[in-house]
Design an enzyme around this catalytic site. Structure first.
Site, short mmCIF file in Angstrom:
data_model
loop_
_atom_site.label_atom_id
_atom_site.label_comp_id
_atom_site.label_asym_id
_atom_site.label_seq_id
_atom_site.Cartn_x
_atom_site.Cartn_y
_atom_site.Cartn_z
N CYS A 25 0.85 -1.19 0.00
CA CYS A 25 0.00 0.00 0.00
C CYS A 25 0.89 1.24 0.00
O CYS A 25 2.12 1.13 0.11
CB CYS A 25 -0.91 0.02 1.22
SG CYS A 25 -2.12 -1.32 1.27
N TYR A 48 10.02 -4.50 -8.44
CA TYR A 48 8.69 -4.33 -9.05
C TYR A 48 7.87 -3.16 -8.51
O TYR A 48 7.31 -2.38 -9.28
CB TYR A 48 7.90 -5.63 -8.85
CG TYR A 48 6.45 -5.58 -9.30
CD1 TYR A 48 6.12 -5.65 -10.65
CD2 TYR A 48 5.42 -5.48 -8.37
CE1 TYR A 48 4.79 -5.62 -11.06
CE2 TYR A 48 4.09 -5.45 -8.77
CZ TYR A 48 3.78 -5.52 -10.12
OH TYR A 48 2.48 -5.49 -10.52
N ASN A 98 1.16 0.26 5.93
CA ASN A 98 1.62 -0.57 4.80
C ASN A 98 2.42 -1.71 5.39
O ASN A 98 3.43 -1.48 6.05
CB ASN A 98 2.49 0.27 3.85
CG ASN A 98 3.16 -0.58 2.78
OD1 ASN A 98 2.60 -1.57 2.33
ND2 ASN A 98 4.35 -0.18 2.37
N GLY A 99 1.99 -2.94 5.16
CA GLY A 99 2.72 -4.09 5.68
C GLY A 99 1.80 -5.19 6.11
O GLY A 99 0.63 -5.26 5.71
#
Length: 502
Positions: free
Chosen positions: A2, A257, A101-102
């Site tokens: 995210c 990526y 995020n995670g």
């Protein structure tokens, strides 16, 4: 995966948060949210969809205040429920909103602790809500009518002791300021920057540097693993190391990526890291295929372009854009169902026949996960008239699940699972296939910051840097990430497992 964002300014921050989330849109396309703070109130807007669709003019006008946080989310464990959109909010103590995020690898245990010991109720299946409630509980223990920097840092110390896994967090406290912190291994990225104004210094926190640089903020640095920063609503800045024995081990897949090439993560240029990935890849091609007959190198857009340029240059062959991408189709890697993924590849890419007809083509991709996309693209190249189709991956074979915030599929669904490279080549329909070596990948990234001694490379070698990932946990992750489970949740969105990545 995210994107998180936070801003403390001296004027309205709603537009900055919106613009910043647009710049982080590649990190999540499922949902978006913004919380701002003015006086004693939070103002929240969040919903499923892209940033541009979630926020219209009327919504922006309802987000006043000089302080706020934002979040972009991608579908996790096949879930696209709007109930999982962030930021989350609790009213006690003070009023706290948080974006994350995670992934917490001990989320089940923490959820039970929160109910039995902390007497807190969790209303969603997101580990972000768990993290928020743990932070809130630890702040409440500190007491006081106002959260001071000492209170904040003691609370984050307790969070690090209780929470396991990878996480980058930004939170805001009503009338106080913004907190940001990073897990003790620095797995997930977060950085901060500043800009000088007539009224004083404004600060921004973001998952990637590109968000702040594009908005006129100077990148100061990444947060250290385990570090917390606290920026008051008046622009006062405090920081402290809040973890015992922190060890920087960033996720290497960010460089492969996820991150934009124009970002700097842990003092490493993502763009230059990908150039070096291309150099390592071409060296292997020359070593194993010194008599190659490659006529043209074609990237699979977008992430692999940088590496493919280096491959073509060092091979001394043409580089061509052989696939045209429809930019209005989401990233297939993060789509919830296999059928939807298959359908989207043909919608997303179209081959330029004159670049393929009668040629021996080397396709370069950043990585190969399921092999679904690779197989279809190789067939597209053949349908466009390619004589031979070779495939090169800038990353090693993905064989194991990531548990730190990347919603990779079940290990059983990786094309490399229990297959040799020759078997993978046959499965995806290539004439031959070459993978980057893990050592070369680490070297390519580490060259930008030689102080980094270790990366999280678990999806390639099953070495989990936190040291607490059991086989039982991996089997559980496997059971909720396989396509059958995801398709069931698409049909029944209320049935969502706790262990989704954020």
């Amino acid at each position: 995966m995210c994107g998180i964002l936070g801003v403390v300014g001296f004027s309205a921050v709603n537009q900055m948060l919106y613009d910043g989330l647009i710049l982080l849109q590649h990190r999540g396309q499922d949902a978006a949210g913004i919380v701002t703070c003015e006086d004693r109130k939070f103002f929240l807007r969040k919903a499923n969809g892209l940033v541009r669709d979630v926020f219209e003019a009327e919504h922006m006008m309802q987000l006043p205040g000089n302080m706020g946080i934002g979040h972009v989310r991608y579908p996790t464990a096949g879930c696209s429920s709007s109930a999982e959109a962030q930021p989350f909010y609790v009213n006690s103590p003070y009023g706290i909103a948080l974006a994350h995020n995670g992934n917490l690898t001990n989320a089940d245990e923490l959820k039970k602790e929160l109910y039995r010991t902390d007497l807190r109720h969790i209303n969603t299946n997101s580990d972000s809500e768990i993290l928020l409630n743990i932070l809130a509980h630890e702040l409440q223990i500190q007491g006081g009518l106002k959260a001071t920097q000492e209170h904040v840092f003691k609370a984050v110390e307790a969070v690090h002791k209780r929470c396991k896994g990878g996480y980058a967090v930004v939170a805001t406290i009503v009338k106080n300021g913004i907190i940001a912190f990073r897990d003790p291994y620095g797995i997930r990225p977060v950085c901060y920057g500043k800009r000088e104004t007539e009224k004083g210094t404004e600060y921004m926190v973001a998952s990637e540097s590109v968000a702040m640089q594009a908005l006129g903020f100077e990148l100061v640095r990444d947060l250290a693993p385990g570090e917390a920063i606290f920026i008051t609503k008046d622009g006062e800045f405090y920081n402290k190391q809040c973890a015992q024995n922190p060890k920087l081990s960033p996720c290497i897949f960010e460089y492969v990526y996820f991150a934009r090439p124009d970002s700097i993560i842990d003092d490493i240029s993502v763009y230059k890291a990908r150039l070096r990935m291309g150099e390592g890849l071409v060296n292997k091609i020359k070593r194993i295929r010194p008599d190659h007959d490659i006529d043209v190198v074609i990237p699979i857009p977008d992430t692999s372009r940088t590496s493919a340029l280096e491959v073509a240059f060092h091979l001394g062959v043409k580089y061509r854009e052989g696939f045209i991408k429809n930019r209005y189709i989401g990233r297939t890697f993060i789509m919830p169902g296999q059928q939807e993924r298959k359908k989207s590849v043909r919608q997303k890419l179209n081959a330029v026949e004159l670049e393929f007809k009668g040629k021996n083509v080397m396709l370069v991709d950043d990585s190969i996960v399921r092999g679904t996309t690779s197989k279809q693209i190789i067939q597209m190249a053949r349908d466009a008239g390619a004589n031979k189709v070779y495939m090169a991956s800038a990353a090693p074979p993905v064989r194991f699940p990531n548990v730190y915030g990347i919603d990779m599929p079940s290990a059983q669904e990786f094309v490399a699972h229990d297959r040799t490279e020759d078997e993978i080549c046959k499965e995806i329909g290539a004439d031959w296939l070459v993978y980057q070596d893990l050592e070369e990948l680490e070297l390519a990234v580490r060259k930008g910051n030689k102080n980094i001694k270790m990366f999280d490379t678990s999806c390639f070698n099953a070495e989990y840097v936190t040291g607490d990932v059991s086989q039982e946990y991996l089997e559980h992750i496997d059971s909720i990430r396989n396509d059958r489970a995801k398709e069931s949740r698409v049909m029944n969105p209320a049935v969502i497992d706790l262990h989704n990545s954020n």
